[in-house]
Scaffold this active site. Structure first.
Site, PDB file in Angstrom:
ATOM      1  N   PHE A  12       0.820  -1.224   0.000  1.00 43.08           N
ATOM      2  CA  PHE A  12       0.000   0.000   0.000  1.00 43.08           C
ATOM      3  C   PHE A  12       0.848   1.265   0.000  1.00 43.08           C
ATOM      4  CE2 PHE A  12      -4.543  -0.952   0.105  1.00 43.08           C
ATOM      5  CZ  PHE A  12      -4.435  -2.325  -0.016  1.00 43.08           C
TER       6      PHE A  12
ATOM      7  N   CYS B 135     -15.276   0.902  -0.498  1.00 41.53           N
ATOM      8  CA  CYS B 135     -14.967   0.779   0.935  1.00 41.53           C
ATOM      9  C   CYS B 135     -14.197   1.968   1.506  1.00 41.53           C
ATOM     10  CB  CYS B 135     -14.184  -0.499   1.172  1.00 41.53           C
ATOM     11  SG  CYS B 135     -15.060  -1.934   0.566  1.00 41.53           S
TER      12      CYS B 135
END
Ligand code: UGA
Length: 429
Positions: free
Chosen positions: A246, A257
């Site tokens: 990430f 989300c």
């Protein structure tokens, strides 16, 4: 165990099919009959690797079916998982309407001793707030909260190989039931109270979104200083306290989300008299990040009005047809506002994108027809097929200019080919 699952979205369908794969008898409920019919015919309502194969296998073994008949399903099962959507309200706060109506349906039909597990993402305190609904049924019940951490595009794989399982419980029975259901998994199991389980899910998504906005901020700084952010991300990712995942800079996070969950946590926290500063910045930075691609574009082609711009990639990430909150929407919207003639291509998400933009843009059937005659190309989603662009592709363009919004391409290779390469977090200046 006989399991009923309320809701056949990503979480509901994947949960149901995976529990059936583990040998349980599962019935998934949804109010949309066409969706139920398609699922029973072995066609999942979502595009997800492995899901169709597992669904067909479970149906053939008689372990899985879908239905609109929630009453009979709940009555005949031991446990019900609530997996319905929790959309955003206009002010960013969570809409719990579907959670409450699922709880009411379960309360109406359940037998004495039924267990209800909330799997949907809900703000802390929500599961407890359902207690009066179940109590009003005058039947005994058990309540748990078991958040899900699966990612679109690898949902089955994530469900079957979790890093951890969070078991939120209100009584020993619900804890033991969840422990039994997840016995085949050897990962750490965290047993906590209901609201802690709810918070863990938000903290998880918030941290990941923060990591993305962090590296995007570093990328934006790098651009002004002739530094390649991918080299920086690689180096800091080797520090085990940071970790390499990430840390891919780009046009920002989208999907159903992260944007929704961070907004819901911020709104909920504000309602509790704490106004989150870091998380608000994460959202603000992410709101602007897609538009940086247009700033970079302007810096190379000048005025955009009347220019032909091709957009490669529309889904919010590769390997899905989902365009919810996708950076492509903001980018195309802005391009149209400033007078660009836009052609788009995505291997899977064209239909979903068409339902938003209709005939305002041109839809290409492949990469080559998307690039043909373009003044510039924006790469917005890093589908694998885009990493194989060759000089033959760029020769089709009016001028070979590409803005890499996902840092998915090899700049050195493209520059050697004579392509004008710019990107988020690249040495654009
Ligand atoms: C996310 C979480 O990763 C899951 O753990 C969680 O269960 C799920 O939300 C959920 O709450 O249901 P998902 O939205 O499917 O999963 O997708 P991600 O792979 O996390 O990507 C989200 C967005 O972040 C994408 O737009 C992606 O392009 C972007 N991203 C991701 C980056 O820009 N950089 C990265 O390094 C990673």
């Amino acid at each position: 165990m006989h399991i009923s699952v309320i809701g056949t979205g990503y979480v509901g369908l994947v949960t149901g099919v995976c529990f059936a794969k583990l040998g349980h008898t599962v019935t998934c409920c949804d109010i949309i009959k066409e969706k139920v019919d398609a699922i029973n015919a072995g066609r999942p309502s979502i595009f997800e690797p492995q899901l169709e194969e597992l669904l067909k296998g479970a149906i053939n073994k008689g372990l899985f079916r879908a239905t609109t008949d929630i009453d009979h399903t709940v009555r005949d099962s031991d446990v019900s998982f609530i997996c319905v959507g929790t959309p955003s309200q206009p002010d960013g706060s969570i809409n719990l309407q579907f959670i409450r109506s699922a709880a009411e349906s379960i309360a109406r039909s359940m037998k004495d001793g039924h267990t209800i597990i909330v799997k949907s993402t809900v703000v802390p305190g929500t599961t407890e707030s359902l207690i009066p609904i179940f109590t009003s049924s005058k039947k005994k019940f058990h309540l748990g909260m078991n958040p899900e951490f699966l990612k679109e595009g690898s949902a089955v794989q994530d469900f079957m190989n979790p890093d951890s399982i969070v078991i939120g419980y209100s009584d020993d029975y619900s804890r033991k039931l969840l422990e039994e259901l997840y016995r085949p998994f050897t990962c750490p199991k965290i047993t906590v109270n209901l609201r802690t389980a709810e918070m863990i899910k938000y903290a998880n998504n918030s941290f990941l979104a923060t990591k993305i906005s962090f590296i995007n901020e570093i990328a934006n700084i790098c651009e002004t200083a002739g530094i390649d952010v991918t080299e920086v991300a690689h180096a800091i990712g080797l520090d085990q306290r940071i970790g390499s995942k990430f840390l891919r800079a780009g046009a920002g996070f989208g999907g159903s989300c992260f944007p929704k969950d961070i907004k819901a946590l911020v709104a909920w926290s504000k309602s509790k008299v704490y106004s989150p500063k870091l998380l608000q910045s994460v959202l603000d930075l992410n709101a602007d990040q897609p538009l940086r691609m247009i700033d970079i574009l302007k810096s190379v082609v000048g005025t955009i009005n009347g220019k032909r711009v091709s957009v490669l990639g529309l889904a919010f990430k590769p390997d899905t047809d989902d365009v919810r909150e996708a950076p492509s929407i903001k980018i195309v919207d802005q391009l149209l506002k400033i007078g660009a003639i836009v052609t788009v291509y995505d291997p899977k998400a064209m239909d979903n994108f068409r339902s938003i933009f209709g005939d305002k843009v041109k839809y290409a059937s492949d990469i080559k027809s998307c690039l043909k005659g373009a003044d510039a190309t924006l790469l917005v989603t890093e589908w694998d097929e885009f990493s194989k662009l060759t000089i033959e592709h760029f020769k089709l363009m009016k001028s070979p200019v590409i803005i890499d919004g996902r840092r998915a391409l090899d700049p050195d290779k493209l520059l050697k080919m004579g392509v004008t390469y710019l990107g988020i977090g690249w040495k654009n200046k």
